[in-house]
Write a protein that holds these residues in place. Structure first.
Motif, PDB file in Angstrom:
ATOM      1  N   LEU B  33       0.825  -1.217  -0.104  1.00  0.00           N
ATOM      2  CA  LEU B  33      -0.006  -0.018  -0.043  1.00  0.00           C
ATOM      3  C   LEU B  33       0.862   1.215  -0.145  1.00  0.00           C
ATOM      4  CD1 LEU B  33      -3.030   0.031  -0.395  1.00  0.00           C
ATOM      5  CD2 LEU B  33      -3.197   0.565   2.166  1.00  0.00           C
ATOM      6  N   PRO B  34       2.132   1.453   0.865  1.00  0.00           N
ATOM      7  CA  PRO B  34       2.576   2.614   0.841  1.00  0.00           C
ATOM      8  C   PRO B  34       3.116   3.180  -0.575  1.00  0.00           C
ATOM      9  CG  PRO B  34       3.206   1.307   2.659  1.00  0.00           C
ATOM     10  CD  PRO B  34       2.265   0.404   1.805  1.00  0.00           C
ATOM     11  N   ALA B  35       3.726   2.132  -1.211  1.00  0.00           N
ATOM     12  CA  ALA B  35       4.335   2.309  -2.663  1.00  0.00           C
ATOM     13  C   ALA B  35       3.058   2.553  -3.648  1.00  0.00           C
ATOM     14  CB  ALA B  35       4.968   1.150  -3.057  1.00  0.00           C
ATOM     15  N   VAL B  36       2.115   2.008  -3.446  1.00  0.00           N
ATOM     16  CA  VAL B  36       0.951   1.956  -4.349  1.00  0.00           C
ATOM     17  C   VAL B  36       0.448   3.688  -4.129  1.00  0.00           C
ATOM     18  CG1 VAL B  36      -1.295   1.578  -5.041  1.00  0.00           C
ATOM     19  CG2 VAL B  36       0.216  -0.318  -4.611  1.00  0.00           C
ATOM     20  N   LEU B 179      16.452   8.761  -4.203  1.00  0.00           N
ATOM     21  CA  LEU B 179      15.920   7.791  -5.180  1.00  0.00           C
ATOM     22  C   LEU B 179      15.025   6.910  -3.939  1.00  0.00           C
ATOM     23  CD1 LEU B 179      18.955   6.130  -6.951  1.00  0.00           C
ATOM     24  CD2 LEU B 179      17.102   7.492  -7.911  1.00  0.00           C
ATOM     25  N   LEU B 180      15.396   6.921  -2.873  1.00  0.00           N
ATOM     26  CA  LEU B 180      14.610   6.040  -2.010  1.00  0.00           C
ATOM     27  C   LEU B 180      13.154   6.995  -1.583  1.00  0.00           C
ATOM     28  CD1 LEU B 180      16.809   4.852   1.406  1.00  0.00           C
ATOM     29  CD2 LEU B 180      15.325   3.622  -0.045  1.00  0.00           C
ATOM     30  N   MET B 181      13.305   8.453  -1.500  1.00  0.00           N
ATOM     31  CA  MET B 181      12.127   9.123  -1.419  1.00  0.00           C
ATOM     32  C   MET B 181      11.406   8.812  -2.661  1.00  0.00           C
ATOM     33  SD  MET B 181      12.144   9.600   1.665  1.00  0.00           S
ATOM     34  CE  MET B 181      10.641  10.492   1.680  1.00  0.00           C
ATOM     35  N   LEU B 194      11.396   3.734   0.129  1.00  0.00           N
ATOM     36  CA  LEU B 194      11.268   3.804   1.430  1.00  0.00           C
ATOM     37  C   LEU B 194       9.935   2.912   1.781  1.00  0.00           C
ATOM     38  CD1 LEU B 194      13.323   4.862   3.507  1.00  0.00           C
ATOM     39  CD2 LEU B 194      11.593   6.670   3.780  1.00  0.00           C
ATOM     40  N   GLY B 195       8.754   3.163   0.895  1.00  0.00           N
ATOM     41  CA  GLY B 195       7.742   2.507   0.988  1.00  0.00           C
ATOM     42  C   GLY B 195       7.770   0.905   0.975  1.00  0.00           C
ATOM     43  N   GLY B 200       8.060  -4.741   2.868  1.00  0.00           N
ATOM     44  CA  GLY B 200       8.810  -5.873   2.703  1.00  0.00           C
ATOM     45  C   GLY B 200       9.066  -6.120   4.271  1.00  0.00           C
ATOM     46  N   LEU B 201       9.754  -5.215   4.955  1.00  0.00           N
ATOM     47  CA  LEU B 201      10.052  -5.525   6.423  1.00  0.00           C
ATOM     48  C   LEU B 201       8.663  -5.903   7.200  1.00  0.00           C
ATOM     49  CD1 LEU B 201      12.460  -2.863   7.277  1.00  0.00           C
ATOM     50  CD2 LEU B 201      13.004  -5.092   6.877  1.00  0.00           C
TER      51      LEU B 201
END
Lengths: 197, 319, 197
Positions: B33-36, B179-181, B194-195, B200-201
């Motif tokens: 969800l965060p990445a989406v 890139l991470l952000m 990051l998302g 994944g974690l």
């Protein structure tokens, strides 16, 4: 024993029958096949090289013995005079032999044009030698040299980017064509005279 | 000596630990969800369209195939929706509707149901779909061209493509932090590193995903990228760049770890992950494709049954 | 004879249609069906060889010794394949260029040996001819169908003519090798679905 003999006889008769049939068929179709090959494989390259000639170079062809091999020459007649010949030579490419049709302006000893006939280079990489007209266009009007080399090897040929091996093969074929031409030039001139009107 | 207690099995009734396909699917979707959401915020309505179309069409294909094959209707377990979501995360937000529908058709019908449905698929269905679309419509998968209508306040170039065509000098501006952000161009759900890491974690902590695969995949990428970078730093970018661009993080946590196409033993998992990482880097640095994650993981998926043969010998069994 | 000639002929069209029902001859099926033209050309070439090899094998079935029958069949088949190859070179050269190596490879196509061994060596000349014709036409139809599907989806054309508007973006995966497998698998699946009822 009888069975053995029967086997041998049947196989022999069948094989010789088949061999005979194929030999006869081959004799019958050889000329047509050669013409078809010239028309579809080498024809487009020859016509592109000898653009503007008034004859059909595939019909006006002759062979000259060069040591052990026979080489075919295709004659281009411009303004009623046989001014250019095209001949094929082979260079070693990345995926196998590359057939290069080289057109030579006989009066000026210059290259009239170059075209790729057969090749098995990688599509999109080495195959661009055939599909990208700018590569072969660089040879037009270049005087015949003793050797053709790509720029990376200290020569004069602009290699296709990413296809150095292919470009080297084409250069080698040009070198060979140039050597053959010089060797056979006297005979060639003799033959060409017969085409003058 | 063998610890006898480990082999003691009490008789029924057994206690069910509550894990089932449905919870796996929904937790994985939650983790994504965060990445989406980031993708939705970044790309707006087109991303919403792609995601909802992919999820719904994946479920419809699943339903149709269930009916044709006269099996129980399995759209309730959420697996089809999950495949649809992961597929949507891998394509550009500008994907036309027909490409999304063909993609989910390939994923659900060809790559999942024909092989026998959930648990029977040798490849990750979404990966098969993306690979097929990538080979067919290169232009639509060109992230630079696809996102030409957007205005962002960072470099408007797909980092991996820029690296491929212009060398490391072109990608110096991409710091690992940026890139991470998610300050990079990419597919719907892949830019926000990051998302993806957080998701994944979460999956690893909840036990839905094995850390061995994710970690060894990232390690494979890191080590190979490092070696290439040391050899020629003008042509090959450093490991940090490769870790946070393209499909890398998506692959590590959501693609490589798919249940039926990844190994189950410890050493095979390490080989599987590391092999995927190394192949990815080889394709990125030497191959003609811009991003190698998809093809590398498909290759490792094929190798999976072989890898799983590397396992502790069964006690007392003579070979 | 249990079956009539018509039945022998018709069975090759559906009941025993080679690539789908017998699942034989998959190599050319997968390799040459990039377009309808190639598929049908390959099918016709195979059908030609099949009919004549079936006739000859069945005519010679009493003479051919059992121990060397495979060798004899191969001689017969290879002869006709070479005949086809020469004829194609002579008369349909562009098609020959496209099919290339797959014409000589008809020799090792399982359908031919399979029909010679399973049918022609046990049945009369007329029945064998009918069988060869039926299977050959079935093979042509199957290749044509697979070729049309792949050409329409993969290049957006049918016999080289565009079927969709200019907005259509070809699904080029279908004309690549893996697309052939997927396509064949889906068609087989549909055939089985249709045959079930």
């Amino acid at each position: 024993m009888r069975e053995m003999i029967k086997m041998v006889v049947v196989l022999t008769v069948l094989s010789s029958f088949s061999g005979g049939l194929l030999a006869a068929l081959r004799n019958g179709t050889q000329e047509r096949i050669e013409y078809q090959q010239l028309k579809f494989v080498k024809g487009p390259a020859i016509r592109a090289i000898l653009k503007g000639c008034s004859n059909d170079p595939i019909v006006d062809r002759f062979k000259i013995k060069d040591g052990d091999v026979e080489r075919s020459f295709f004659v281009g007649i411009f303004d009623g005079k046989p001014k250019a010949v095209a001949m094929e030579s082979i260079g070693k490419g990345f995926g196998g032999p590359i057939g290069v049709m080289v057109g030579i302006d006989v009066d000026a000893d210059k290259i009239a044009g170059v075209g790729i006939t057969t090749h098995s280079e990688t599509p999109g990489v080495g195959a661009r030698a055939k599909t990208d007209p700018t590569f072969v266009a660089q040879f037009k009007g270049v005087p015949l040299a003793d050797t053709f080399k790509v720029k990376a090897d200290g020569g004069q040929v602009d290699a296709l980017s990413g296809a150095t091996v292919t470009s080297r093969g084409v250069s080698a074929a040009l070198t060979e064509a140039s050597a053959v031409y010089k060797r056979l030039k006297p005979k060639l001139i003799e033959k060409l005279k017969t085409y003058s009107k | 000596m063998v610890d006898q207690k480990k082999f003691t099995v009490s008789h029924a009734p057994f206690w069910h630990d509550g894990s089932c396909i449905r919870s796996r699917s929904y937790h994985t979707m939650l983790a994504a969800l965060p990445a989406v959401l980031f993708g939705v915020v970044r790309y707006g309505m087109p991303a919403v369209g792609v995601i909802s179309l992919a999820v719904s069409s994946a479920m419809i294909w699943e339903y149709v195939m269930n009916r044709i094959m006269r099996r129980d209707i399995t759209i309730g377990d959420g697996n089809a929706a999950l495949i649809g979501l992961i597929f949507a995360m891998l394509v550009p937000a500008s994907s036309p509707w027909w490409m999304v529908i063909i993609g989910t058709f390939v994923a659900i019908v060809v790559a999942k149901q024909i092989y026998g449905g959930i648990g029977g698929n040798p490849f990750h269905p979404a990966l098969v779909a993306v690979a097929m679309l990538m080979l067919s419509w290169k232009d639509l998968f060109d992230f630079d061209a696809a996102l030409v209508n957007y205005e962002f306040d960072f470099a408007m170039a797909y980092p991996l493509a820029a690296l491929k065509h212009f060398g490391t000098a072109a990608v110096e501006n991409f710091t690992p932090g940026a890139l991470l952000m998610g300050n990079q161009i990419g597919a719907v759900g892949t830019p926000f590193g990051l998302g993806l890491i957080a998701g994944g974690l979460y999956l690893i902590v909840r036990g839905f995903v094995r850390w061995e695969i994710s970690l060894s995949f990232l390690a494979g990428i890191f080590v190979t990228a490092f070696i290439f970078h040391q050899a020629d730093s003008a042509r090959y970018a450093g490991p940090a760049f490769h870790l946070f661009t393209g499909y890398t993080l998506m692959g590590a946590f959501f693609l490589a770890t798919e249940d039926s196409s990844s190994p189950v033993h410890f050493i095979p998992m390490l080989i599987y992950g590391a092999g995927g990482g190394i192949l990815t880097m080889l394709i990125r640095n030497i191959g003609i494709h811009v991003d190698g994650v998809v093809f590398a993981l498909l290759v490792m998926n094929i190798a999976n049954p072989l890898l799983d043969k590397i396992r502790p010998k069964a006690l007392g069994k003579v070979f | 004879m249990a079956k009539t000639l018509t039945q022998e002929f018709v069975k090759g069209l559906w009941e025993e249609i080679p690539p789908f029902r017998l699942v034989l001859g998959l190599c050319p099926t997968l390799a040459v069906t990039k377009s309808v033209e190639n598929g049908i050309g390959m099918g016709v070439a195979t059908a030609f060889v099949l009919v004549f090899s079936n006739i000859l094998v069945s005519a010679l079935r009493k003479i051919i010794p059992a121990k060397v029958r495979i060798a004899c069949f191969i001689i017969v088949i290879a002869t006709f394949v070479t005949v086809v190859e020469l004829l194609m070179q002579a008369f349909t050269y562009p098609l020959f260029l496209k099919l290339g190596i797959f014409i000589p490879l008809i020799v090792v196509n399982c359908i031919l040996l399979g029909r010679a061994e399973a049918f022609a060596s046990k049945n009369g000349v007329l029945a064998s001819a009918a069988d060869g014709l039926g299977i050959g036409i079935g093979f042509t139809l199957a290749l044509g169908a697979l070729g049309s599907l792949r050409e329409i989806l993969g290049s957006g054309t049918f016999f080289g003519k565009a079927v969709f508007g200019p907005a259509f973006q070809p699904f080029s995966f279908m004309v690549e090798a893996p697309g052939a497998f997927v396509c064949l698998g889906l068609m087989l699946c549909l055939m089985n679905l249709a045959g079930k009822k």
